[in-house]
Design a protein around this motif. Structure first.
Motif, mmCIF file in Angstrom:
data_model
loop_
_atom_site.group_PDB
_atom_site.id
_atom_site.type_symbol
_atom_site.label_atom_id
_atom_site.label_comp_id
_atom_site.label_asym_id
_atom_site.label_seq_id
_atom_site.Cartn_x
_atom_site.Cartn_y
_atom_site.Cartn_z
ATOM 1 N N SER A 26 0.822 -1.201 0.000
ATOM 2 C CA SER A 26 0.000 0.000 0.000
ATOM 3 C C SER A 26 0.863 1.260 0.000
ATOM 4 O O SER A 26 0.597 2.216 -0.735
ATOM 5 C CB SER A 26 -0.886 -0.034 1.240
ATOM 6 N N THR A 29 2.559 1.660 -3.424
ATOM 7 C CA THR A 29 1.582 2.107 -4.413
ATOM 8 C C THR A 29 1.290 3.592 -4.251
ATOM 9 O O THR A 29 1.211 4.332 -5.241
ATOM 10 C CB THR A 29 0.279 1.291 -4.282
ATOM 11 N N ARG A 32 4.242 5.613 -5.561
ATOM 12 C CA ARG A 32 4.240 5.615 -7.035
ATOM 13 C C ARG A 32 3.209 6.591 -7.571
ATOM 14 O O ARG A 32 3.482 7.395 -8.453
ATOM 15 C CB ARG A 32 3.973 4.202 -7.544
ATOM 16 N N ARG A 33 2.002 6.535 -7.012
ATOM 17 C CA ARG A 33 0.919 7.427 -7.447
ATOM 18 C C ARG A 33 1.279 8.890 -7.186
ATOM 19 O O ARG A 33 1.093 9.747 -8.057
ATOM 20 C CB ARG A 33 -0.366 7.068 -6.718
#
Length: 67
Positions: A26, A29, A32-33
């Motif tokens: 999580s 992610t 990265r976002r």
């Protein structure tokens, strides 16, 4: 002859491991976002948050697992 007890793992161990893996996934992610969104900001918005183009290039070049 002495009796030996068989050691058993607690039932919570796999769930704890799963939770740690899920948390790590999580976080990676989200990094990265956030880096993708940061790469799309224009110079005016970057100045508003105290960054310049070089800071952004350095940040988006990092691998997803690196904070």
């Amino acid at each position: 002859m002495p009796q030996t007890r068989i050691q058993t793992l607690p039932l919570r161990a796999p769930r704890g491991l799963f939770a740690r893996i899920l948390t790590a996934f999580s976080a990676a992610t989200a990094r990265r976002r956030d880096r993708q969104r940061l790469s799309h900001l224009d110079a005016h918005l970057l100045r508003d948050i105290g960054l310049d183009a070089q800071d952004v290039r350095r940040e988006i070049a990092k691998p997803f697992w690196q904070p």
